[in-house]
Scaffold this motif. Structure first.
Motif, PDB file in Angstrom:
ATOM      1  N   LEU A 158      -1.705   3.158  -0.255  1.00 43.73           N
ATOM      2  CA  LEU A 158      -0.178   2.882  -0.120  1.00 43.73           C
ATOM      3  C   LEU A 158       0.515   3.811   0.536  1.00 43.73           C
ATOM      4  N   GLU A 200       4.552   5.188   2.207  1.00 44.38           N
ATOM      5  CA  GLU A 200       5.938   4.713   1.906  1.00 44.38           C
ATOM      6  C   GLU A 200       6.696   5.983   2.702  1.00 44.38           C
ATOM      7  N   ALA A 208      -3.955   3.890  -4.212  1.00 43.30           N
ATOM      8  CA  ALA A 208      -3.435   2.720  -5.047  1.00 43.30           C
ATOM      9  C   ALA A 208      -3.739   2.575  -6.577  1.00 43.30           C
TER      10      ALA A 208
END
Length: 89
Positions: A54, A56, A68
């Motif tokens: 993931l 960001e 994750a």
């Protein structure tokens, strides 16, 4: 001046600046570094994720990737390397 070679990049210093700008602590083991000089993108991999990864944004110039499953930091991507190098002084 645009960064055109990994030989021109002080990776340790760039990672220190990323930690400061992003307010994160990064792993000290780097397994892969990729530079796309035409785009000014630097990708640093610390470990392979077990499964899904993931991402960001932690700063307008920096994306942080985590496993994750474990939440461990696996990689960072710097969108504008020359600007981060400039901030590194």
């Amino acid at each position: 001046m645009a960064t055109t070679s990994l030989l021109d990049v002080d990776i340790r210093r760039v990672l220190e600046v990323v930690e400061k700008l992003g307010g994160v602590s990064l792993p000290r083991r780097v397994i892969e570094v990729t530079l796309l000089p035409d785009e000014g993108v630097l990708h640093v991999r610390f470990e392979e994720p077990r499964g899904a990864e993931l991402g960001e944004p932690i700063h307008p110039l920096i994306h942080l990737f985590r496993d994750a499953e474990t939440g461990r930091v696996t990689a960072i991507e710097i969108i504008n390397l020359d600007e981060v190098v400039r901030l590194a002084g």
